[in-house]
Write a protein that holds these residues in place. Structure first.
Motif, mmCIF file in Angstrom:
data_model
loop_
_atom_site.group_PDB
_atom_site.id
_atom_site.type_symbol
_atom_site.label_atom_id
_atom_site.label_comp_id
_atom_site.label_asym_id
_atom_site.label_seq_id
_atom_site.Cartn_x
_atom_site.Cartn_y
_atom_site.Cartn_z
ATOM 1 N N TRP A 90 7.275 -7.636 7.504
ATOM 2 C CA TRP A 90 6.160 -7.021 8.203
ATOM 3 C C TRP A 90 6.529 -6.420 9.556
ATOM 4 C CZ3 TRP A 90 2.048 -5.600 5.711
ATOM 5 C CH2 TRP A 90 1.768 -6.227 4.486
ATOM 6 N N LEU A 91 7.629 -6.862 10.146
ATOM 7 C CA LEU A 91 8.130 -6.215 11.361
ATOM 8 C C LEU A 91 9.520 -5.625 11.160
ATOM 9 C CD1 LEU A 91 7.083 -8.469 14.394
ATOM 10 C CD2 LEU A 91 6.054 -6.327 13.615
ATOM 11 N N THR A 92 9.995 -5.652 9.942
ATOM 12 C CA THR A 92 11.380 -5.196 9.690
ATOM 13 C C THR A 92 11.464 -4.229 8.513
ATOM 14 O OG1 THR A 92 11.777 -7.147 8.304
ATOM 15 C CG2 THR A 92 12.382 -7.307 10.633
ATOM 16 N N GLY A 93 10.465 -3.368 8.378
ATOM 17 C CA GLY A 93 10.557 -2.372 7.318
ATOM 18 C C GLY A 93 9.257 -2.039 6.606
ATOM 19 N N TRP A 96 2.890 -1.351 6.448
ATOM 20 C CA TRP A 96 1.544 -1.914 6.602
ATOM 21 C C TRP A 96 0.523 -1.148 5.764
ATOM 22 C CZ3 TRP A 96 0.351 -6.053 10.209
ATOM 23 C CH2 TRP A 96 1.488 -6.534 10.881
ATOM 24 N N ARG A 97 1.012 -0.380 4.815
ATOM 25 C CA ARG A 97 0.126 0.324 3.891
ATOM 26 C C ARG A 97 0.509 -0.062 2.470
ATOM 27 N NH1 ARG A 97 -0.611 5.430 3.432
ATOM 28 N NH2 ARG A 97 -2.895 5.287 3.398
ATOM 29 N N CYS A 98 1.125 0.829 1.722
ATOM 30 C CA CYS A 98 1.533 0.500 0.357
ATOM 31 C C CYS A 98 2.969 -0.011 0.377
ATOM 32 C CB CYS A 98 1.421 1.729 -0.538
ATOM 33 S SG CYS A 98 1.991 1.435 -2.229
ATOM 34 N N ASP A 99 3.109 -1.305 0.446
ATOM 35 C CA ASP A 99 4.438 -1.913 0.496
ATOM 36 C C ASP A 99 4.696 -2.666 -0.815
ATOM 37 O OD1 ASP A 99 5.284 -1.318 3.290
ATOM 38 O OD2 ASP A 99 3.459 -2.436 3.750
ATOM 39 N N PRO A 165 6.019 -12.209 -4.972
ATOM 40 C CA PRO A 165 6.223 -12.898 -3.691
ATOM 41 C C PRO A 165 6.621 -11.930 -2.589
ATOM 42 C CG PRO A 165 8.148 -13.191 -5.081
ATOM 43 C CD PRO A 165 7.156 -12.407 -5.894
ATOM 44 N N GLY A 166 5.646 -11.201 -2.070
ATOM 45 C CA GLY A 166 5.917 -10.234 -1.023
ATOM 46 C C GLY A 166 5.126 -8.962 -1.223
ATOM 47 N N GLY A 167 5.471 -7.925 -0.492
ATOM 48 C CA GLY A 167 4.747 -6.670 -0.593
ATOM 49 C C GLY A 167 3.398 -6.749 0.095
ATOM 50 N N MET A 168 2.560 -5.745 -0.159
ATOM 51 C CA MET A 168 1.286 -5.680 0.544
ATOM 52 C C MET A 168 0.366 -6.843 0.184
ATOM 53 S SD MET A 168 -0.580 -2.458 -1.403
ATOM 54 C CE MET A 168 -1.984 -2.493 -0.286
ATOM 55 N N ASP A 231 3.063 2.206 -5.413
ATOM 56 C CA ASP A 231 3.933 1.555 -6.388
ATOM 57 C C ASP A 231 3.972 0.037 -6.236
ATOM 58 O OD1 ASP A 231 5.205 1.656 -3.971
ATOM 59 O OD2 ASP A 231 7.110 2.436 -4.706
ATOM 60 N N TYR A 232 2.911 -0.530 -5.622
ATOM 61 C CA TYR A 232 2.814 -1.993 -5.604
ATOM 62 C C TYR A 232 2.676 -2.484 -7.042
ATOM 63 C CZ TYR A 232 1.098 -6.703 -4.709
ATOM 64 O OH TYR A 232 0.943 -8.073 -4.701
#
Length: 323
Positions: A90-93, A96-99, A165-168, A231-232
């Motif tokens: 969240w602070l390293t790439g 904050w939208r489609c992750d 486990p991760g992404g938006m 692409d989530y």
């Protein structure tokens, strides 16, 4: 016929498990949904049946030291989870939208998977919230909503961690952990005793913090519906997160209105309204308080039902008045 149904159920079950993230298969409770479901069923059995029966003829346990250690430990754990979420994406790439979720074995991808599991594991630790209520005989705080939140949240997050486990989809976990840093710090001070009450003037703002959490979570999930493409990998989780945030925003908004706009919440230091014969037969009886938790909010419905004032052998019947 029964064999056919059984085979079909097992086929669906196997297909569900086949889609899980293999990186987490060796983590505690992640081998299958059976173990975590058994823990949650045992939790429900204790809270709804075994615990109340065990405490029926016993005095409430005094668990001051245990509660202080428990709450402050969760402060530290929640702070660590927030830090790991930030550093693993969240602070390293992340945009904050489609992750999308990173399923690789890169250090960053593995770090995010690990903290997602740690957040899930913290939900099982937080089942102790209700255990403390039972042992202290705080029955009014064991509401349907409290139990629903504490049982449904870890069950759904098990599937979330298993598949993504991760992404938006991990945004709400990070925000929830931020709130828990504040919330369990408050509970820790509260458990420390009356001498710390003067430091708890900000209790009212706990609800505002919870409302802010749900707004942020719902707004972040809402972005997905307005993106031309994203692409989530598991959109179903976005729908569930949006519904979860909106559902609890409505509940907490209602509490805020009832407690602070209509003024039905009574401060502890004003519970006794009659003293030395100055109260003409009227006091306030608080009927029912419910605690929701991380989500955790306090819903208190205070009704003024009057109190009998006995003086010189005569009974004065109090009038009803609003708190």
């Amino acid at each position: 016929m029964l064999e056919t149904v059984k085979d079909r159920v097992l086929e669906v079950y196997d297909s569900l498990l086949a889609g899980r993230d293999p990186r987490l298969k060796d983590y505690l409770l992640m081998d299958s949904p059976v173990n975590m479901s058994a823990i949650l069923l045992a939790y429900l059995f204790f809270v709804l049946y075994a615990g109340p029966r065990f405490m029926a003829n016993r005095k409430p346990f005094q668990l001051k030291e245990a509660m202080i250690i428990y709450n402050l430990s969760l402060v530290g754990l929640s702070a660590y989870i927030v830090y790991e979420f930030l550093m693993s994406g969240w602070l390293t790439g992340y945009t904050w939208r489609c992750d999308p979720c990173d399923y690789s074995n890169s250090p960053q991808g593995l770090r995010m998977a690990r903290v997602a599991w740690l957040f899930l594991f913290s939900k099982f630790i937080e089942l102790m919230d209700t255990v403390f209520f039972v042992l202290r005989k705080k029955h009014s705080q064991i509401t349907f909503l409290h139990i629903f939140h504490h049982s449904f949240m870890p069950w759904t997050w098990w599937w979330g961690v298993s598949y993504a486990p991760g992404g938006m989809g991990s945004f709400h976990a990070m925000v929830n952990s931020c709130v828990h840093v504040i919330m369990y710090f408050y509970y820790g001070l509260s458990a420390a005793g009356p001498r710390f009450q003067k430091f708890l003037w900000w209790k009212k703002y706990m609800t505002a913090i919870q409302l802010t959490q749900f707004v942020l979570v719902s707004l972040h999930a809402t972005q997905w519906y307005f993106m031309k493409s994203c692409d989530y990998q598991v959109p179903l989780f976005i729908h569930l997160i949006w519904m979860y945030g909106t559902f609890f925003f409505v509940l907490f908004s209602n509490f805020w209105y009832q407690a602070y706009v209509k003024g039905k919440r009574l401060p502890k230091n004003t519970q006794q309204l009659a003293k030395n014969g100055k109260a003409n037969g009227s006091t306030t009886v608080a009927n029912g308080s419910s605690v929701v938790s991380n989500g955790h909010g306090v819903h208190e419905n205070c009704l003024s039902n009057g109190k009998k004032h006995h003086e010189n052998g005569s009974t004065l019947n109090g009038k009803m008045k609003k708190a």
